[in-house]
Design a protein around this motif. Structure first.
Motif, mmCIF file in Angstrom:
data_model
loop_
_atom_site.group_PDB
_atom_site.id
_atom_site.type_symbol
_atom_site.label_atom_id
_atom_site.label_comp_id
_atom_site.label_asym_id
_atom_site.label_seq_id
_atom_site.Cartn_x
_atom_site.Cartn_y
_atom_site.Cartn_z
ATOM 1 N N PRO A 247 0.832 -1.209 0.000
ATOM 2 C CA PRO A 247 0.000 0.000 0.000
ATOM 3 C C PRO A 247 0.866 1.258 0.000
ATOM 4 N N GLY A 248 0.589 2.151 -0.919
ATOM 5 C CA GLY A 248 1.386 3.366 -1.025
ATOM 6 C C GLY A 248 2.498 3.260 -2.047
ATOM 7 N N GLY A 249 2.678 2.075 -2.650
ATOM 8 C CA GLY A 249 3.691 1.906 -3.687
ATOM 9 C C GLY A 249 4.813 0.989 -3.279
ATOM 10 N N GLY A 250 5.492 0.423 -4.275
ATOM 11 C CA GLY A 250 6.581 -0.508 -4.026
ATOM 12 C C GLY A 250 6.075 -1.942 -3.912
ATOM 13 N N VAL A 251 6.993 -2.903 -4.044
ATOM 14 C CA VAL A 251 6.611 -4.307 -3.976
ATOM 15 C C VAL A 251 7.672 -5.105 -3.221
ATOM 16 N N ILE A 252 7.232 -6.250 -2.672
ATOM 17 C CA ILE A 252 8.141 -7.215 -2.062
ATOM 18 C C ILE A 252 8.046 -8.512 -2.855
ATOM 19 N N LEU A 253 9.194 -9.103 -3.173
ATOM 20 C CA LEU A 253 9.249 -10.416 -3.812
ATOM 21 C C LEU A 253 9.568 -11.431 -2.721
ATOM 22 N N ASP A 254 8.593 -12.284 -2.404
ATOM 23 C CA ASP A 254 8.783 -13.301 -1.373
ATOM 24 C C ASP A 254 9.106 -14.623 -2.045
#
Length: 361
Positions: A247-254
């Motif tokens: 939320p709010g931008g950006g991503v995580i690659l798990d």
């Protein structure tokens, strides 16, 4: 649900790379999950499911690293029957590549286009410096910026002392960040790595707390979590690689927990100069080795050995030196396998070429 491509990391360079595929019916998208050749893709108009186009299957047959991975940007085509196909994968800026199991000297991209790769190590139970060093080599090899992320910081008594000890397993200059999903320690700093348009990839063993960390940063239970086994070892909770928008931008690659990681000495992408992850992960030893009296020094009993001198005065641990040697041997074996496979491939092509000419003659 619509998604801003810019919030997922889309920028002018990816836009320029996409121009050759910018035709009617096509659109750009970022791959969030791969399931047996069918990909979940986030686009500006919503989430879609896309299969691999025929040309992609041909590329993958020649090079397994061409297989789309989580985090890849791709050109997606919509057909008249409301079917979608992945027509091409845009050049990768970074890629986490590990050696596949088996005899074939092939690599597998497990995540792509991360700005930062965090090596996640749990402080409870006992952390493993050797595993940190191996994963640091993998992170450096990716071409992204490495980060050492120490989870479950609320479970240890002397946190500063443990951090200082584990810092020696990371190359000089690497940020070491202790976090706790329970108390919130370090989470504000961690969120800076997933600010608008940035991508953070997590790699580590099962039970290190990667999925719990993702849930905490997102603010919702988007990844399943499980307790450690009775012997303290982690369970494989996440069985697939996933890209999670923040939320709010950006991503995580798990990524799923890595029990064994084979270093694959090759980095795909648009960089002309591959990164030697092992040399970067052990940059301090590489500098010491360059100061030895003999260029072929084995760092054992040779005179004027800078490496052994560092061990004697306590600047270098025997454990780190032995792990460096171990990973160097592993890398040498892997390079030999790749070389042998390349020669065999050229030999088969030559034989096929001669047979084709004989047929026509």
């Amino acid at each position: 649900m619509t998604t801003s491509l810019a919030s997922l990391g889309w920028d002018a360079k990816f836009e320029a790379a996409y121009q050759r595929f910018d035709r009617r019916g096509n659109r750009p998208g970022r791959i969030a999950r791969v399931d047996r050749g069918v990909c979940t893709v986030l686009t500006a108009t919503g989430t879609i499911r896309a299969s691999l186009a025929g040309r992609m299957l041909g590329l993958i047959a020649k090079d397994p690293l061409a297989m789309p991975s989580v985090g890849d940007w791709a050109a997606i085509r919509r057909w008249d029957d409301d079917r979608y196909t992945i027509e091409a994968v845009l050049p990768r800026r970074s890629a986490i590549v590990r050696m596949t199991a088996g005899k074939a000297a092939e690599g597998q991209a497990i995540a792509a286009n991360a700005d930062t790769v965090a090596v996640v190590e749990s402080l409870d139970p006992d952390p493993d410096p050797g595993r940190i060093e191996r994963l640091m080599a993998l992170a450096h090899e990716s071409g992204a910026t490495p980060l050492l992320l120490l989870t479950k910081a609320d479970t240890v008594a002397d946190l500063d002392l443990l951090i200082a000890d584990l810092t020696t397993a990371a190359p000089p200059g690497t940020e070491v960040l202790a976090v706790s999903s329970h108390t919130g320690l370090g989470l504000d700093r961690l969120r800076e790595y997933v600010a608008e348009g940035r991508t953070l990839a997590l790699i580590g063993a099962s039970g290190a707390g990667k999925s719990t960390l993702v849930n905490t940063v997102v603010g919702a239970d988007v990844m399943a979590t499980r307790r450690l086994r009775a012997d303290g070892r982690g369970r494989h909770t996440t069985s697939y690689r996933a890209m999670v928008p923040i939320p709010g931008g950006g991503v995580i690659l798990d990524t799923p927990g890595l029990r064994a990681v084979g270093l694959f000495d090759r980095r795909p992408g648009d960089s002309a100069t591959p990164v030697d992850g092992l040399a970067k992960a052990f940059e301090d030893l590489e500098r010491l080795a360059a100061s030895c009296r003999f260029t072929d020094c084995r760092h054992e009993a040779e005179p004027d050995c800078a490496v052994q001198a560092a061990v004697e005065i306590g600047d270098l641990t025997v454990r780190r030196l032995e792990n460096w040697r171990k990973l160097q041997r592993e890398q040498s074996r892997e390079r030999a396998r790749v070389s042998a496979r390349t020669k065999q491939g050229r030999k088969m092509l030559a034989i096929h070429g001669r047979r084709s000419r004989n047929t026509w003659e």
